[in-house]
Scaffold this active site. Structure first.
Site, PDB file in Angstrom:
ATOM      1  N   GLY A  40       0.868  -1.235   0.116  1.00 39.70           N
ATOM      2  CA  GLY A  40       0.077   0.105  -0.111  1.00 39.70           C
ATOM      3  C   GLY A  40       0.921   1.327  -0.030  1.00 39.70           C
ATOM      4  N   GLY A 185       1.827  23.776   3.351  1.00 39.90           N
ATOM      5  CA  GLY A 185       1.118  23.005   2.382  1.00 39.90           C
ATOM      6  C   GLY A 185       0.154  22.094   2.720  1.00 39.90           C
ATOM      7  N   ILE A 187       0.031  18.754   3.592  1.00 43.77           N
ATOM      8  CA  ILE A 187       0.204  17.796   4.487  1.00 43.77           C
ATOM      9  C   ILE A 187       0.254  18.801   6.016  1.00 43.77           C
ATOM     10  CG2 ILE A 187       1.860  16.288   5.726  1.00 43.77           C
ATOM     11  CD1 ILE A 187       2.477  15.352   2.863  1.00 43.77           C
ATOM     12  N   ASP A 316       5.063   8.956  -7.566  1.00 49.12           N
ATOM     13  CA  ASP A 316       5.865  10.061  -7.087  1.00 49.12           C
ATOM     14  C   ASP A 316       7.305  10.004  -7.479  1.00 49.12           C
ATOM     15  OD1 ASP A 316       3.495  10.787  -5.501  1.00 49.12           O
ATOM     16  OD2 ASP A 316       4.631  10.685  -3.423  1.00 49.12           O
ATOM     17  N   HIS A 448     -32.134  18.592  -5.421  1.00 52.85           N
ATOM     18  CA  HIS A 448     -32.357  19.649  -4.399  1.00 52.85           C
ATOM     19  C   HIS A 448     -32.728  19.135  -2.974  1.00 52.85           C
ATOM     20  CE1 HIS A 448     -33.533  23.557  -2.443  1.00 52.85           C
ATOM     21  NE2 HIS A 448     -34.603  22.689  -2.232  1.00 52.85           N
TER      22      HIS A 448
HETATM   23  P1  FAD Z   1       4.500   5.141  -2.398  1.00 53.21           P
HETATM   24  O1  FAD Z   1       2.830   5.423  -1.882  1.00 53.21           O
HETATM   25  O2  FAD Z   1       5.482   6.125  -1.890  1.00 53.21           O
HETATM   26  O3  FAD Z   1       4.851   3.799  -2.785  1.00 53.21           O
HETATM   27  C1  FAD Z   1       6.229   3.315  -3.049  1.00 53.21           C
HETATM   28  C2  FAD Z   1       6.609   2.134  -2.073  1.00 53.21           C
HETATM   29  O4  FAD Z   1       7.697   1.511  -2.714  1.00 53.21           O
HETATM   30  C3  FAD Z   1       6.968   2.283  -0.713  1.00 53.21           C
HETATM   31  O5  FAD Z   1       5.937   1.287  -0.050  1.00 53.21           O
HETATM   32  C4  FAD Z   1       8.196   1.862  -0.690  1.00 53.21           C
HETATM   33  O6  FAD Z   1       8.531   0.862   0.920  1.00 53.21           O
HETATM   34  C5  FAD Z   1       8.492   0.813  -1.725  1.00 53.21           C
HETATM   35  N1  FAD Z   1       9.893   0.980  -2.151  1.00 53.21           N
HETATM   36  C6  FAD Z   1      10.681   1.810  -2.123  1.00 53.21           C
HETATM   37  N2  FAD Z   1      11.805   1.253  -2.599  1.00 53.21           N
HETATM   38  C7  FAD Z   1      11.697  -0.114  -2.680  1.00 53.21           C
HETATM   39  C8  FAD Z   1      12.524  -1.051  -3.207  1.00 53.21           C
HETATM   40  N3  FAD Z   1      13.806  -0.837  -3.556  1.00 53.21           N
HETATM   41  N4  FAD Z   1      12.277  -2.293  -3.253  1.00 53.21           N
HETATM   42  C9  FAD Z   1      10.971  -2.647  -2.807  1.00 53.21           C
HETATM   43  N5  FAD Z   1       9.936  -1.699  -2.432  1.00 53.21           N
HETATM   44  C10 FAD Z   1      10.381  -0.469  -2.442  1.00 53.21           C
HETATM   45  N6  FAD Z   1      -2.049  11.869  -1.787  1.00 53.21           N
HETATM   46  C11 FAD Z   1      -3.397  12.040  -2.291  1.00 53.21           C
HETATM   47  O7  FAD Z   1      -3.806  11.871  -3.284  1.00 53.21           O
HETATM   48  N7  FAD Z   1      -4.329  12.321  -1.245  1.00 53.21           N
HETATM   49  C12 FAD Z   1      -4.267  12.272   0.100  1.00 53.21           C
HETATM   50  O8  FAD Z   1      -5.100  12.714   0.839  1.00 53.21           O
HETATM   51  C13 FAD Z   1      -2.772  12.272   0.469  1.00 53.21           C
HETATM   52  N8  FAD Z   1      -2.337  12.471   1.748  1.00 53.21           N
HETATM   53  C14 FAD Z   1      -1.139  12.224   2.205  1.00 53.21           C
HETATM   54  C15 FAD Z   1      -1.002  12.520   3.377  1.00 53.21           C
HETATM   55  C16 FAD Z   1       0.618  12.211   4.003  1.00 53.21           C
HETATM   56  C17 FAD Z   1       0.761  12.476   5.287  1.00 53.21           C
HETATM   57  C18 FAD Z   1       1.552  12.076   2.964  1.00 53.21           C
HETATM   58  C19 FAD Z   1       2.840  11.810   3.464  1.00 53.21           C
HETATM   59  C20 FAD Z   1       1.092  11.944   1.551  1.00 53.21           C
HETATM   60  C21 FAD Z   1      -0.163  11.846   1.137  1.00 53.21           C
HETATM   61  N9  FAD Z   1      -0.466  11.772  -0.038  1.00 53.21           N
HETATM   62  C22 FAD Z   1      -1.806  12.008  -0.645  1.00 53.21           C
HETATM   63  C23 FAD Z   1       0.680  11.621  -0.997  1.00 53.21           C
HETATM   64  C24 FAD Z   1       0.456  10.099  -1.516  1.00 53.21           C
HETATM   65  O9  FAD Z   1       0.754   9.174  -0.317  1.00 53.21           O
HETATM   66  C25 FAD Z   1       1.654   9.782  -2.747  1.00 53.21           C
HETATM   67  O10 FAD Z   1       1.305  10.570  -3.981  1.00 53.21           O
HETATM   68  C26 FAD Z   1       1.365   8.364  -3.127  1.00 53.21           C
HETATM   69  O11 FAD Z   1       1.738   7.641  -2.158  1.00 53.21           O
HETATM   70  C27 FAD Z   1       2.461   7.860  -4.455  1.00 53.21           C
HETATM   71  O12 FAD Z   1       2.274   6.716  -4.668  1.00 53.21           O
HETATM   72  P2  FAD Z   1       3.501   5.859  -5.148  1.00 53.21           P
HETATM   73  O13 FAD Z   1       3.097   4.552  -5.435  1.00 53.21           O
HETATM   74  O14 FAD Z   1       4.044   6.628  -6.329  1.00 53.21           O
HETATM   75  O15 FAD Z   1       4.528   5.837  -3.899  1.00 53.21           O
END
Ligand code: FAD
Length: 470
Positions: A40, A185, A187, A316, A448
């Site tokens: 997740g 911002g 967060i 991200d 409404h």
């Molecule tokens: P991530 O969710 O960061 O997942 C990447 C995963 O890769 C991680 O689990 C990590 O452990 C794993 N990983 C990294 N390197 C390796 C490796 N070498 N081998 C195996 N696994 C690895 N976004 C919203 O749209 N709405 C919100 O309300 C929102 N609220 C947020 C609140 C907070 C406090 C934070 C910190 C962020 C929030 N975000 C929100 C942003 C959102 O969490 C990110 O944009 C999103 O999680 C990005 O998804 P991702 O799949 O790119 O990466």
């Protein structure tokens, strides 16, 4: 050595797990590697989901103490923080367990361990016990997400309870008396709202002259005023020069960004919420020859391809908004491309939401962006004060603002400050996805009484110059 996969996804956040499931649904043989113990990613474990569980619970607490009496309900709420944190933990657990279930259901092989690209089509996974497994695959997707960014030029020593990042700010064991947040911002303001509602005195120190960075300026100014009413203090245009710990207190020193005398604030908790940066450590990108851009993000083309054949990246860790649904959209589009279809993401229609009270939501261009681009536009606005449902809910703060092309009436942007903004914005995103106009919204029947009628009235204001109810 295992069987050859069509696709190995590294990272199981919203980008990675969605890409893995969609690719499996389209018939590919898929593995997803995750170094955390649960799937997740940031979103489900320490981001979107736990923060929303706490925002929901703290809003109910605040409502009980401040608003219910006006509805004829007398209560004296008492905070039980461990139970509130328990609600958050249970919410996280049910969501992360849900991903493990979905992997099983869709025949995605989940592999827990740290993934490293060791050659063309090979990912080596190092498990917790030090053992390794090599996965052979036709394609690799990098979906490793982001990590907390510090403050440029300032050394910050994070600890578990005084100088914290969002990871710890969602798990404090007691309500801080005073909390200083570096960064105004999304967060910072969401987590600031949680602790402010529970009793903390919150001060936000922000480098820019406004909160919420790129948000439409009219919305961000109105929003900031509401937060001040809720008890927030803001130090805007303030450049932080030091963050330190003295005994069990944290302190933040800052000076006016334009120059001037420094000021220091001391607090029980300092939350550094200055954004996130792409996470690529230990992935073996250098030896694989995968290029990064000047901001450390994996460089990709419009089809999510890196410069190395068979290696893609999403979420991200690449350019664009750091949002869970943007990562998911890219995951779906890339899975479709890998399955021989034509996946596509419309970056002009990705909404963004701040889950405070009231909520703030936005999609498309801001007024400032339209002015800068020299586009002739119209503004249609409607206040929730004039919406019957909002009055019945005692939720009259805020407004809907629609921006349209002056000649064609096409919807170019929508910005909402108000209750339910995060759900209302989807209507504008959908209209923009179909290239629709304000008149399309104005001519669509809206139930409404509903908050969504404010969307229709704002659209009438943009299309005809006149809404009905003001
Ligand atoms: P991530 O969710 O960061 O997942 C990447 C995963 O890769 C991680 O689990 C990590 O452990 C794993 N990983 C990294 N390197 C390796 C490796 N070498 N081998 C195996 N696994 C690895 N976004 C919203 O749209 N709405 C919100 O309300 C929102 N609220 C947020 C609140 C907070 C406090 C934070 C910190 C962020 C929030 N975000 C929100 C942003 C959102 O969490 C990110 O944009 C999103 O999680 C990005 O998804 P991702 O799949 O790119 O990466």
């Amino acid at each position: 050595m295992s069987d050859t996969y069509d696709l190995v996804v590294i990272g199981s956040g919203p980008g990675g797990y969605v890409c893995a499931i969609k690719a499996a649904q389209l018939g590919l043989k898929v593995a997803c590697v995750e170094k955390r113990k649960t799937y997740g990613g940031t979103c489900l474990n320490v981001g979107c989901i736990p923060s929303k569980a706490l925002l929901h619970a703290s809003e109910r607490f605040h409502e009980a103490g401040h608003q219910l009496a006006d509805l004829g309900i007398k209560v004296s709420p008492e905070l039980d923080l461990p139970t509130m944190m328990g609600h958050k933990d249970k919410t996280v657990k049910s969501n992360v367990d849900g991903i493990a279930y979905l992997f099983k259901k869709n025949k995605v092989t989940g592999v827990v361990g740290t993934g490293k690209i060791t050659g063309k089509g090979t990912v080596e996974v190092t498990k917790d016990d030090g053992s390794t497994e090599t996965l052979e695959t036709k394609n690799i997707v990098i979906a490793t997400g982001s990590e907390v960014a510090g403050i440029p030029g300032v050394e910050v020593q994070f600890d578990a309870d005084t100088i914290v990042s969002s990871d710890e700010a969602i798990a404090l064991s007691q309500v801080p008396g005073e909390m200083v947040i570096v960064g105004g911002g999304v967060i910072g303001l969401e987590l600031g709202s949680v602790w402010s509602r529970l009793g903390a005195k919150v001060t936000v120190v922000e480098y820019l002259d406004k909160v919420l960075g790129p948000m439409d300026a009219e919305v961000s100014t109105a929003f900031q005023k509401l937060l001040v009413k809720q008890g927030f203090t803001f130090k805007l245009g303030a450049k932080v020069t030091a963050v330190s710990k003295d005994g069990d207190k944290g302190s933040v020193t800052f000076e006016p960004a334009k120059g001037g005398e420094a000021e220091t604030l001391s607090a029980d908790v300092v939350l550094v919420a200055t954004g996130r940066k792409p996470y690529t450590a230990g992935l073996g990108l250098e030896s694989a020859g995968v290029e990064l851009d000047d901001r450390g993000r994996v460089h990709i083309d419009e089809h999510f391809r890196t410069n190395v054949g068979g290696i893609y990246a999403i979420g991200d860790v690449v350019r664009g908004a750091m949002l869970a649904h943007k990562a998911e959209d890219e995951g779906v589009a890339l899975a479709e491309i890998l399955a021989g279809q034509s996946g596509h993401v419309n970056y002009d229609a990705i909404p963004s939401v701040v889950y405070t009270a009231p909520e703030v939501a936005s999609v498309g261009k801001t007024e400032e962006e339209l002015k800068k681009a020299g586009i002739d536009y119209k503004v249609g606005k409607f206040p929730f004060m004039a919406n019957g449902r909002a009055r019945a809910m005692l939720a009259t703060d805020g407004f809907v603002k629609m921006l349209t092309d002056a000649k064609t009436d096409k919807l170019l942007g929508c910005h909402i400050l108000g209750a339910g903004a995060g759900d209302l914005i989807v209507e504008a995103a959908l209209v923009m996805e179909f290239g629709g106009s304000a008149e399309d919204v104005a001519l669509t029947s809206h139930a409404h009484p509903s908050l969504s009628e404010a969307m229709r009235e704002a659209a009438m204001a943009a299309a005809y110059g006149k809404p009905i109810h003001i």
